[in-house]
Design an enzyme around this catalytic site. Structure first.
Site, short mmCIF file in Angstrom:
data_model
loop_
_atom_site.label_atom_id
_atom_site.label_comp_id
_atom_site.label_asym_id
_atom_site.label_seq_id
_atom_site.Cartn_x
_atom_site.Cartn_y
_atom_site.Cartn_z
N GLU A 89 0.81 -1.22 0.00
CA GLU A 89 0.00 0.00 0.00
C GLU A 89 0.84 1.27 0.00
O GLU A 89 0.53 2.22 -0.72
CB GLU A 89 -0.96 0.00 1.20
CG GLU A 89 -2.18 -0.88 1.03
CD GLU A 89 -1.89 -2.35 1.23
OE1 GLU A 89 -2.74 -3.19 0.85
OE2 GLU A 89 -0.81 -2.67 1.78
N HIS A 158 -9.76 -5.59 10.76
CA HIS A 158 -10.38 -5.33 9.45
C HIS A 158 -11.76 -4.69 9.59
O HIS A 158 -12.56 -4.78 8.66
CB HIS A 158 -10.50 -6.64 8.67
CG HIS A 158 -9.19 -7.28 8.34
ND1 HIS A 158 -8.48 -7.99 9.27
CD2 HIS A 158 -8.45 -7.29 7.20
CE1 HIS A 158 -7.36 -8.43 8.72
NE2 HIS A 158 -7.32 -8.02 7.47
#
Length: 359
Positions: A89, A158
């Protein structure tokens, strides 16, 4: 006999002709579009409109996206416009920011915004601050998008809502769509904006179909960033939410209307810049306020709404303290029953509304 049958046939022909004319005048059925397809349409239209727009992220190209949001775009636009990246990322967010500085208009997809924590230096320090630090000489027209907040059964790492995280930072615009109309109009506005825009989608909403109004089906349809929408008119209490909880608020409002309580439900749409004027006007009318969000309570979106109401002209119109409905102040549990109790449910919203109204 032929004359008689002719007379009988003529009225029947006239009736069938009238029915045919009425049938053709019937309004066509509303188009049902899922949130996933609305985002896909919005990106497709902007990729077609401006060759500087491109999409990059993990599995966005050949796999059609982890959630199939970019379905069909790679086949249509090819490797140069729809780019699969490694699982890095910080790397691909940095590439995207650099491309924006060089004059392109990247859409940077995070498989979930939880993974944007790996790239938060690029989002905040490289994208959000550069226009200010360059004295207005270097715009960074980039979109960071992906699913945000709790999904189902994916536990603490998450399931975070990043609305308050990114809404805290000057230099960013932050939007949070609920339905298909929001999703399409806001993604298109985000792509056309010359500032970095964070688009916080919701994984559980991707497959939900909504009616898409005829105006939203136009390629020119945009929803202005910084403008909330009143989803339901009411007179007794103002209920403010963003993303998936908007639907919960509307369900709660439907239940309470049978008891004579009319809730005004406001879909924020944009977290930053916040449309506090719409909320203030509603509170001045209803004299009560409840905020609803999936994120944690401390320093959350609801806390900001309440503070802005307290500091502004609507405060003197409140007949009771404002109440927040939020996610539980714990890392998200994995067990389903604990997860359900950590996320605002319709019953929690109803309880908060009745508490505020002292019912």
């Amino acid at each position: 006999m032929a004359a008689v049958s002719g007379l009988m046939r003529r009225p029947l022909e006239q009736v069938s002709g009238l029915l045919r004319r009425r049938f053709h005048r019937t309004t066509p059925a509303a188009l049902q579009v899922t949130v996933r397809d609305a985002i896909n349409q919005g990106m497709d239209e902007e990729l077609e409109r401006d060759e500087k727009v491109f999409l990059l992220g993990e599995e966005v190209a050949q796999y059609d996206g982890a959630y199939k949001v970019s379905r069909g775009l790679w086949k249509k636009y090819g490797d140069k416009r729809i780019i699969d990246t490694p699982i890095s990322e910080m790397g691909f967010a940095g590439i995207a920011v650099g491309a924006a500085m060089a004059g392109l208009r990247p859409i940077c997809e995070f498989m979930t915004f939880n993974f944007s924590m790996q790239a938060i230096d690029q989002v905040i320090n490289s994208a959000a601050k550069t226009y200010y630090m360059s004295g207005g000489l270097q715009p960074v027209p980039i979109v960071f998008r992906g699913p945000n907040g709790a999904s189902a059964g994916v536990a603490a790492q998450h399931s975070q809502c990043f609305a308050a995280w990114y809404g805290h930072c000057p230099g960013l615009k932050v939007v949070s769509p609920w339905n298909s109309e929001d999703a399409k109009g806001l993604i298109k506005s985000a792509i056309r904006d010359n500032n970095p825009v964070v688009v916080l989608e919701n994984e559980l909403m991707y497959g939900v179909p909504f009616e898409l109004p005829s105006e939203a089906q136009s390629k020119d349809f945009l929803i202005p960033i910084g403008k909330a929408k009143i989803e339901r008119q009411g007179t007794h209490i103002t209920v403010v939410a963003h993303s998936r909880p908007v639907g919960h608020c509307l369900e709660a409002a439907t239940v309470l209307s049978k008891e004579g309580i009319e809730c005004e439900v406001i879909n924020m749409r944009t977290i930053r810049p916040m449309d506090i004027e719409t909320i203030e006007a509603s509170v001045m009318k209803t004299n009560h306020l409840v905020t609803v969000e999936g994120g944690w309570p401390q320093f959350g979106v609801g806390a900001e709404v309440c503070a802005r109401i307290m500091e502004g002209p609507a405060f003197n119109f409140l007949d009771a303290p404002a109440v927040r409905v939020t996610g539980a102040d714990v890392p998200m549990p994995y067990a389903k029953i604990l997860e359900d109790n950590s996320i605002p449910q319709v019953k929690d919203i109803i309880f908060a509304i009745k508490k505020t109204l002292n019912i």
